[in-house]
Design a protein around this motif. Structure first.
Motif, PDB file in Angstrom:
ATOM      1  N   PHE A 214       0.864  -1.185   0.000  1.00 59.23           N
ATOM      2  CA  PHE A 214       0.000   0.000   0.000  1.00 59.23           C
ATOM      3  C   PHE A 214       0.895   1.228   0.000  1.00 59.23           C
ATOM      4  N   ASN A 215       0.324   2.360  -0.388  1.00 57.14           N
ATOM      5  CA  ASN A 215       1.129   3.542  -0.693  1.00 57.14           C
ATOM      6  C   ASN A 215       1.474   4.326   0.569  1.00 57.14           C
ATOM      7  N   ILE A 216       2.697   4.143   1.056  1.00 54.93           N
ATOM      8  CA  ILE A 216       3.128   4.875   2.249  1.00 54.93           C
ATOM      9  C   ILE A 216       3.729   6.230   1.896  1.00 54.93           C
ATOM     10  N   HIS A 217       3.769   6.564   0.604  1.00 49.67           N
ATOM     11  CA  HIS A 217       4.394   7.808   0.158  1.00 49.67           C
ATOM     12  C   HIS A 217       3.370   8.871  -0.221  1.00 49.67           C
ATOM     13  N   PRO A 220      -1.053  10.878   4.697  1.00 46.33           N
ATOM     14  CA  PRO A 220      -1.411   9.877   5.716  1.00 46.33           C
ATOM     15  C   PRO A 220      -2.864   9.420   5.638  1.00 46.33           C
ATOM     16  N   ALA A 221      -3.759  10.306   5.224  1.00 51.66           N
ATOM     17  CA  ALA A 221      -5.181   9.944   5.149  1.00 51.66           C
ATOM     18  C   ALA A 221      -5.497   9.014   3.994  1.00 51.66           C
ATOM     19  N   LEU A 222      -4.539   8.819   3.076  1.00 56.95           N
ATOM     20  CA  LEU A 222      -4.794   8.024   1.876  1.00 56.95           C
ATOM     21  C   LEU A 222      -3.945   6.760   1.804  1.00 56.95           C
ATOM     22  N   ARG A 223      -3.274   6.402   2.872  1.00 52.92           N
ATOM     23  CA  ARG A 223      -2.260   5.354   2.800  1.00 52.92           C
ATOM     24  C   ARG A 223      -2.802   3.926   2.777  1.00 52.92           C
ATOM     25  N   GLY A 224      -4.106   3.757   2.686  1.00 48.52           N
ATOM     26  CA  GLY A 224      -4.653   2.431   2.467  1.00 48.52           C
ATOM     27  C   GLY A 224      -4.676   2.050   1.000  1.00 48.52           C
ATOM     28  N   GLU A 225      -4.366   3.003   0.131  1.00 48.66           N
ATOM     29  CA  GLU A 225      -4.446   2.769  -1.319  1.00 48.66           C
ATOM     30  C   GLU A 225      -3.490   1.669  -1.764  1.00 48.66           C
ATOM     31  N   ARG A 280      -6.685   7.398  -6.286  1.00 50.54           N
ATOM     32  CA  ARG A 280      -5.387   7.782  -5.720  1.00 50.54           C
ATOM     33  C   ARG A 280      -5.183   9.272  -5.883  1.00 50.54           C
ATOM     34  N   ALA A 281      -4.139   9.790  -5.255  1.00 51.26           N
ATOM     35  CA  ALA A 281      -3.804  11.204  -5.411  1.00 51.26           C
ATOM     36  C   ALA A 281      -3.477  11.494  -6.872  1.00 51.26           C
ATOM     37  N   ALA A 479      -2.178  -2.266  10.540  1.00 54.10           N
ATOM     38  CA  ALA A 479      -3.229  -1.888   9.596  1.00 54.10           C
ATOM     39  C   ALA A 479      -2.627  -1.856   8.197  1.00 54.10           C
ATOM     40  N   ILE A 480      -3.319  -2.477   7.231  1.00 54.75           N
ATOM     41  CA  ILE A 480      -2.777  -2.626   5.882  1.00 54.75           C
ATOM     42  C   ILE A 480      -3.813  -2.164   4.851  1.00 54.75           C
ATOM     43  N   GLY A 481      -3.473  -2.261   3.572  1.00 52.45           N
ATOM     44  CA  GLY A 481      -4.340  -1.730   2.528  1.00 52.45           C
ATOM     45  C   GLY A 481      -5.432  -2.670   2.068  1.00 52.45           C
TER      46      GLY A 481
END
Length: 489
Positions: A214-217, A220-225, A280-281, A479-481
């Motif tokens: 999942f996208n850790i970059h 923070p509010a979107l990091r389940g992607e 995604r962003a 917690a993961i995506g």
């Protein structure tokens, strides 16, 4: 893969043998009786628990710990390895300033299917037995106080020769007896991260494992992607990284392949635009599709076209709001925002065409309600042979290929059985994890003819009967995506 000491007295093992099992060694469902495939091939201990009809859980332990600790000096770039010339300079600095005679250690990272071998060098001092860790820690602190950048290394983590130990959990599902189905889940939303346990409870699943990266970059509010393709119930929730390994789930069937997604928006005036991503962003000039599963607001600084289920534009709005229930939103900024303003007028129709293509067969996969897809991270086994695609899948590094970490693995057998496995790691003296080569060997040993590596490290988690049956290396479930779920129906 091998290591050789070029100077100093750090005594270590010299080689690890890569054993590739022939394609004809395919097995049907069941647990192997042969010796464990890693280390010095010890006889494992195993216990079996029947989870449900056609589902068995195995606890597998093998090996003993004989590795100790050493100190590794960091190179100027912050890595723990470098070229021979750089390593020689660091070693000279240590000897001049500390009066120590460090060892130059040559480390050969093995070749994989899509990348050649790599030779690097490490600068190390000392060798402490396992029980003397505190002495090694004290020595590390003394070097740090003297101004050196140094870290304490447990040699079992190196990825070179070891005796273990290993602690694994394996679920084998027999399609001839299992009467449930497989599914992917992103939890309550794409943007939010959740534990595997949470997703298992919500779906009343029999078994669950963590999914891909999942996208850790991102924010923070979107990091389940998910990083890569995600399809849940026939709905594309994240676009593919072209060519990256994935598992396609339908009913009680699972297929490992490589995928590509193609998403196109077509205005009723006939003008087309490529949709660059899903949920995604957005980067500059990108057109992004957001579904109601996104669970976050669209980016600010652009234009949103809100579409009803038929593709009719309900309204154009300034971006930065949630996706209304029962709608999809096309978001664009820059050039993409201009396209929406010119070709997505209110009450017009914008058709969004989504294609999912199997790159092995070159055929489209129909997005039906029973289709679920989850991205993997690295291909391990293809057509019965070890084929590690680290470069293609974005993980061509010493740390990912050679060093040992906790692993979550997924494989299929010739008879259609599904194998889910976790190998715990980062617990010196208890379990060391696996590198990519060892993960592939392990899955071949279990009978997999196709296998992929999922996310690992602190994300590695297996839940059976609502209980976490492995020991996540973070000390608690992360917690993961997304997750793969085994459902009772």
């Amino acid at each position: 893969m091998s290591r050789r000491i070029l100077a100093g007295g750090l005594a270590m093992a010299t080689a690890v043998t890569l054993t590739t099992l022939p394609a004809e060694a395919e097995r049907t469902v069941g647990f192997p009786s042969a010796n464990f495939p890693l280390g010095n091939r010890p006889v494992p201990t195993k216990t079996m628990t029947a989870v449900s009809q056609g589902i068995n859980l195995y606890t597998v332990k093998a090996g003993t710990h004989t590795d100790g600790y050493t100190l590794t000096f960091l190179m100027p770039n912050g890595l723990d390895y470098g070229s021979l010339a750089t390593a020689e300079l660091v070693a000279a600095e240590v000897e001049a300033a500390a009066g120590e005679s460090p060892s130059l250690q040559e480390v050969i990272r093995p070749a994989v299917a899509d990348a050649p071998a790599q030779t690097v060098y490490m600068v190390r001092v000392g060798l402490w037995p396992f029980k003397h860790k505190k002495k090694a820690e004290k020595a590390a602190e003394e070097f740090k106080e003297a101004g050196f950048k140094v870290k304490l290394d447990y040699l079992g983590d190196d990825g070179l020769k070891t005796t273990g130990p290993w602690d694994a959990r394996v679920v084998i599902i027999d399609p001839r007896r299992f009467r449930g189905s497989y599914a992917a889940s992103v939890g309550t939303s794409v943007a939010k991260r959740e534990t595997v346990s949470s997703m298992v409870r919500a779906s009343k699943a029999l078994v669950g494992i963590n999914g891909g990266f999942f996208n850790i970059h991102t924010s923070p509010a979107l990091r389940g992607e998910p990083v890569g393709v995600s399809v849940v119930g026939g709905r594309l929730l994240s676009e593919a990284v072209p060519g990256r390994s994935a598992v396609v789930l339908k009913g009680r069937t699972a297929k490992i392949t490589e995928l590509e997604t193609r998403v196109t928006a077509t205005s009723q005036d006939g003008t087309k635009a490529k949709v660059d991503g899903v949920n995604r962003a957005a980067a500059t000039d990108e057109l992004i599709l957001y579904t109601e599963e996104y669970g976050a607001k669209t980016p600010t600084g652009g234009t949103d076209a809100v579409l009803d289920p038929t593709g009719k534009v309900i309204r154009l709005r300034t971006s930065g709001a949630a996706v209304p229930r029962g709608t999809r939103v096309l978001h664009g900024n820059g050039v993409a925002g201009d396209w929406l303003n010119e070709h997505a007028w209110q009450d017009w129709t914008v058709a969004v065409d989504t294609k999912l293509v199997d790159l092995r067969t070159r055929r489209a996969i129909e997005l039906t309600p029973d289709l679920h897809v989850m991205a993997g991270s690295v291909g391990l086994v293809r057509n019965g042979r070890i084929a590690i695609t680290a470069k293609r899948d974005g993980h061509n590094s010493m740390n990912m290929i050679l060093r040992r970490h906790p692993r979550t693995l997924l494989g299929t057998t010739k008879d259609g059985s599904l194998i889910l496995a976790t190998i715990d790691g980062r617990r010196p003296g208890d379990t060391i994890g696996a590198n990519f080569v060892e993960a592939a060997q392990f899955m071949r040993w279990l009978g997999a003819t196709q296998a992929i590596n999922l996310d690992g490290g602190g994300s590695t988690a297996m839940v059976v009967g609502r209980k976490v049956v492995n020991r996540p290396s973070d000390g608690a479930e992360r917690a993961i995506g997304d997750a793969l779920l085994v459902l009772p129906t």
